[in-house]
Design an enzyme around this catalytic site. Structure first.
Site, PDB file in Angstrom:
ATOM      1  N   GLU A 156      -6.686   4.913   8.037  1.00 33.81           N
ATOM      2  CA  GLU A 156      -6.451   6.338   7.734  1.00 33.81           C
ATOM      3  C   GLU A 156      -7.701   6.957   7.113  1.00 33.81           C
ATOM      4  OE1 GLU A 156      -2.863   5.598   5.544  1.00 33.81           O
ATOM      5  OE2 GLU A 156      -1.844   5.064   7.407  1.00 33.81           O
ATOM      6  N   LYS A 204       0.177   4.261  -0.228  1.00 32.02           N
ATOM      7  CA  LYS A 204      -0.453   5.450   0.375  1.00 32.02           C
ATOM      8  C   LYS A 204      -0.233   6.659  -0.550  1.00 32.02           C
ATOM      9  CE  LYS A 204      -0.063   3.238   4.824  1.00 32.02           C
ATOM     10  NZ  LYS A 204       0.034   3.331   6.277  1.00 32.02           N
ATOM     11  N   SER A 264       3.771  -2.050  10.286  1.00 31.78           N
ATOM     12  CA  SER A 264       5.233  -2.139  10.443  1.00 31.78           C
ATOM     13  C   SER A 264       5.792  -3.511  10.071  1.00 31.78           C
ATOM     14  CB  SER A 264       5.656  -1.737  11.866  1.00 31.78           C
ATOM     15  OG  SER A 264       5.280  -0.390  12.121  1.00 31.78           O
ATOM     16  N   GLU A 305      -5.077  -4.666  10.637  1.00 30.37           N
ATOM     17  CA  GLU A 305      -4.063  -3.642  10.845  1.00 30.37           C
ATOM     18  C   GLU A 305      -4.315  -2.953  12.176  1.00 30.37           C
ATOM     19  OE1 GLU A 305      -2.311  -2.547   6.702  1.00 30.37           O
ATOM     20  OE2 GLU A 305      -3.782  -1.064   7.296  1.00 30.37           O
ATOM     21  N   ASN A 351       0.879  -1.172   0.000  1.00 33.02           N
ATOM     22  CA  ASN A 351       0.000   0.000   0.000  1.00 33.02           C
ATOM     23  C   ASN A 351       0.915   1.219   0.000  1.00 33.02           C
ATOM     24  OD1 ASN A 351      -1.733   2.092   0.491  1.00 33.02           O
ATOM     25  ND2 ASN A 351      -2.372   1.406   2.542  1.00 33.02           N
TER      26      ASN A 351
HETATM   27  P1  13P Z   1       3.310   0.454   7.612  1.00 31.54           P
HETATM   28  O1  13P Z   1       3.811  -0.841   7.007  1.00 31.54           O
HETATM   29  O2  13P Z   1       4.046   1.646   7.106  1.00 31.54           O
HETATM   30  O3  13P Z   1       3.218   0.369   9.102  1.00 31.54           O
HETATM   31  O4  13P Z   1       1.810   0.648   7.077  1.00 31.54           O
HETATM   32  C1  13P Z   1       0.909  -0.381   7.211  1.00 31.54           C
HETATM   33  C2  13P Z   1      -0.329  -0.029   6.479  1.00 31.54           C
HETATM   34  O5  13P Z   1      -1.077   0.843   6.890  1.00 31.54           O
HETATM   35  C3  13P Z   1      -0.617  -0.756   5.219  1.00 31.54           C
HETATM   36  O6  13P Z   1      -1.907  -0.506   4.772  1.00 31.54           O
END
Ligand code: 13P
Length: 258
Positions: free
Chosen positions: A98, A12, A213, A168, A10
C-alpha cells in the site's frame, strides 16, 4: 533449522487510541507470557503509546507500520526510529504494497528505512510481493528478487538475523483470495534461496511471513509449510477472537516444526 513463528497484526489505518485499547486488551490478557511463538501488534502511530502501556510483562510486542529514513530534523510529519524505540516498539513494517503503490515508495527509499531500523536495533518487516498482472506475466521471481536485492542492500551481516520478510501477493491483500499453501510455499522457498544468496547462511534463520487474506480457516495449512514462518495479518487482526485463533494456529504449527 527451527525458526520461531511470528504472528503479526497489521492494523493499517484502523482504530483510534481508545478503540485500540479495547482490541489489544483481551489479546494481551489471553497471551500473557506464552513464549512458544512471537506475537506482534502494529497499530497506527497514534495508538502505539496506549497499546505499549498495556503490555506489562506480557510477551506481546508492539510494532509500527512505517518509519522515517532520517534520524531527526526538519521533516514535517515524519516519525523517527528513536521516537518509536522510546515507545517500546521493536518491529517496523516497511515497504508494504500500500505504501509502494499509494505513496510511491521505491526500493531505494525502503532500503534507507531498513538500514535506519537496523542501526537503531529495530527489526524491519520488509514486505515484498507481486501484482496479479505481474503473476500472469510470469514475473513473480523477477519482481520479488528486485524487491529483495533493493530492499536489503548493505544490510550488515551481524544484523541480518533481525530482518523479517513478509511475502504479500498484492492480489491476495484484502480480497479474500488467498494464495494456496503450495503457491505461497513456492515463493517462500524462492525467497529463502535469494536470502541465502544475498546474506549467506543467516538466510536460513530469517523468518518469512505470509500475508494476504490469512484467517483462522486457512492458517493451519499455510503455517504447516516448511518455509512459512508466520503471518502478517490485516483484516483478521482487527477481531480479537480471530487474531487469538491465528495465534493458536501458530503455536500448533510451531510444535509440529520442532
Ligand atoms: P489482509 O489480511 O486484510 O488481506 O491484509 C494483509 C496485509 O496487507 C497485511 O499487511
Amino acid at each position: 533449522m527451527s525458526r520461531k513463528i511470528l504472528i503479526a497484526g497489521n492494523w493499517k489505518m484502523n482504530k483510534t487510541a481508545t478503540e485500540a485499547v479495547e482490541l489489544a486488551k483481551p489479546i494481551i490478557e489471553a497471551i500473557g507470557n506464552q513464549n512458544d511463538i512471537d506475537v506482534l501488534m502494529c497499530p497506527p502511530f497514534t495508538s502505539i503509546s496506549a497499546v505499549s502501556e498495556l503490555i506489562g510483562n506480557s510477551t506481546v510486542r508492539v510494532g509500527a507500520q512505517n518509519m522515517s529514513d532520517k534520524a531527526s530534523g526538519a521533516y514535517t510529519g515524519e516519525i523517527s526510529a528513536a521516537m518509536l524505540r522510546d515507545l517500546q516498539v521493536s518491529y517496523v513494517i516497511l515497504g508494504h504494497s500500500e505504501r509502494r503503490s499509494y505513496y510511491g515508495e521505491t526500493d531505494a527509499f525502503i532500503n534507507r528505512k531498513v538500514l535506519a531500523c537496523l542501526e537503531n536495533n529495530l527489526k524491519p518487516v520488509l514486505c515484498v510481493g507481486e501484482t496479479l498482472e505481474e503473476r500472469e506475466a510470469g514475473k513473480v521471481e523477477e519482481v520479488i528478487k528486485t524487491q529483495l536485492v533493493g530492499g536489503l542492500a548493505n544490510v550488515p551481516a551481524d544484523k541480518a538475523e533481525s530482518v523479517v520478510i513478509a511475502y504479500e501477493p498484492v492480489w491476495a491483500i484484502g480480497t479474500g483470495k488467498t494464495a494456496t499453501p503450495e503457491q505461497a510455499q513456492e515463493v517462500h522457498a524462492f525467497i529463502r534461496k535469494e536470502l541465502i544468496g544475498l546474506l549467506g547462511q543467516v538466510g536460513n534463520a530469517i523468518r518469512i511471513l505470509y500475508g494476504g487474506s490469512m484467517k483462522p480457516a486457512n492458517a493451519d495449512e499455510l503455517l504447516a509449510k516448511p518455509d512459512i514462518d508466520g503471518g502478517l495479518i490485516g483484516g483478521a487482526a482487527l477481531v480479537a477472537k480471530d487474531f487469538l485463533a491465528l495465534i493458536e494456529s501458530g503455536v500448533k504449527a510451531q510444535a509440529n516444526k520442532i
